[in-house]
Design a protein around this motif. Structure first.
Motif: not given
Length: 312
Positions: A226, A246, A232
């Motif tokens: 990520i 992130h 995601k």
């Protein structure tokens, strides 16, 4: 020929039975206390708050949806049993009126024309029982009163020459016995019902608390996969859609992807979220940046263990 008072029995059976069924079905519903479920009590209160004349009160209640939801369910069961059994029947009928009016002001408030909504009809259907009680027909209260009078050596029915003091003593003793039955039943029912409802609540629901030292949950992704600034999508342990973000090198955030307005799945549009149904927007921390949603997205606690991002 039977007394006309027996005509109240079908109404008692229908209203009481319906309330018991409604309360019990809530306790057995796995989504009722799920904070993210569109048909759960939390989502329904938030949705109704948008148009209800008591929207502010609903929004406050939604902050404590578990207590509110259980109170509604047990209130329905208590009113229903009191009506069917004839235990404090006028008090039960008053509870029925208040529940029906409450549902009318929330769930049925936007129904047009008003007579298409069932809750206002239920509110008026309770009024005969509110005014007359159970009329002593197939009544637990009447049976308790008869037992008290028998124990005191009094005739089954009061007589014109019976003193007010004696009648008040009979009422007091009857109320105490009825209260003992009601309290015992309520204590057992609340304990068992709460345990059942909470046990059937989806495991890992974002509304559940998680202690810092709790064991890690399922893995979402490898941290290295990520990139900073990316996201995601994944499925939360409760089965709800969710997003992992992130935003910074050492920071991962996860949010339930159900809009807090009406439960529609939101989309991540970087650096925030947008609901395609009604246009609500949220920033990268899940906070509301545009209505009609009022509550922030539900954060899912995550942590990095051995290079893997996991639900904590």
């Amino acid at each position: 020929m039977r007394s006309p008072l027996w005509a109240l029995l079908p109404l008692r059976a229908f209203l009481g039975g319906t309330l018991v069924y409604a309360g019990v079905s809530k306790l057995f519903d796995t989504h009722y206390l799920d904070e993210t479920a569109p048909l759960g009590v939390h989502s329904q209160m938030l949705q109704a708050a948008e148009t209800s004349p008591i929207g502010t009160l609903l929004s406050l209640a939604a902050d404590h949806w578990v207590v509110t939801g259980l109170t509604i369910a047990f209130g329905e069961i208590a009113v229903g049993l009191g009506t069917v059994l004839g235990l404090f029947p006028r008090l039960a009928a008053l509870g029925g009126v208040l529940l029906s009016v409450g549902f009318f002001l929330t769930a049925s408030w936007t129904t047009r024309p008003y007579y298409y909504g069932a809750d206002i009809v239920f509110a008026f259907a309770w009024t005969p029982l509110l005014m007359m009680g159970d009329a002593g027909v197939l009544s637990l209260t009447a049976w308790l009163r008869a037992k008290v009078r028998h124990k005191l050596g009094l005739p089954m029915r009061s007589t014109p020459d019976e003193s007010a003091a004696v009648q008040n003593d009979v009422k007091r003793r009857t109320a105490l016995r009825g209260g003992l039955i009601a309290t015992t039943t309520a204590a057992v029912g609340v304990a068992a019902g709460s345990a059942l409802a909470l046990a059937r609540r989806p495991a890992g629901s974002p509304g559940d608390s998680a202690s810092p030292g709790a064991g890690s949950g399922p893995m979402i992704a490898a941290a290295a996969d990520i990139a900073v600034g990316s996201s995601k999508s994944f499925t939360a342990p409760s089965g709800a859609p969710a997003y992992l973000l992130h935003p910074a090198p050492d920071l991962f955030l996860a949010f339930n992807a159900r809009c807090t307005h009406q439960g529609c799945p939101v989309s991540y549009v970087g650096p925030g979220f947008r609901c395609p149904c009604h246009g609500s927007t949220f920033d990268g921390n899940g906070q509301v940046t545009g209505g009609p949603a009022r509550a922030p997205l539900i954060e899912i606690p995550v942590k990095v263990i051995d290079g893997q991002v996991k639900v904590s």
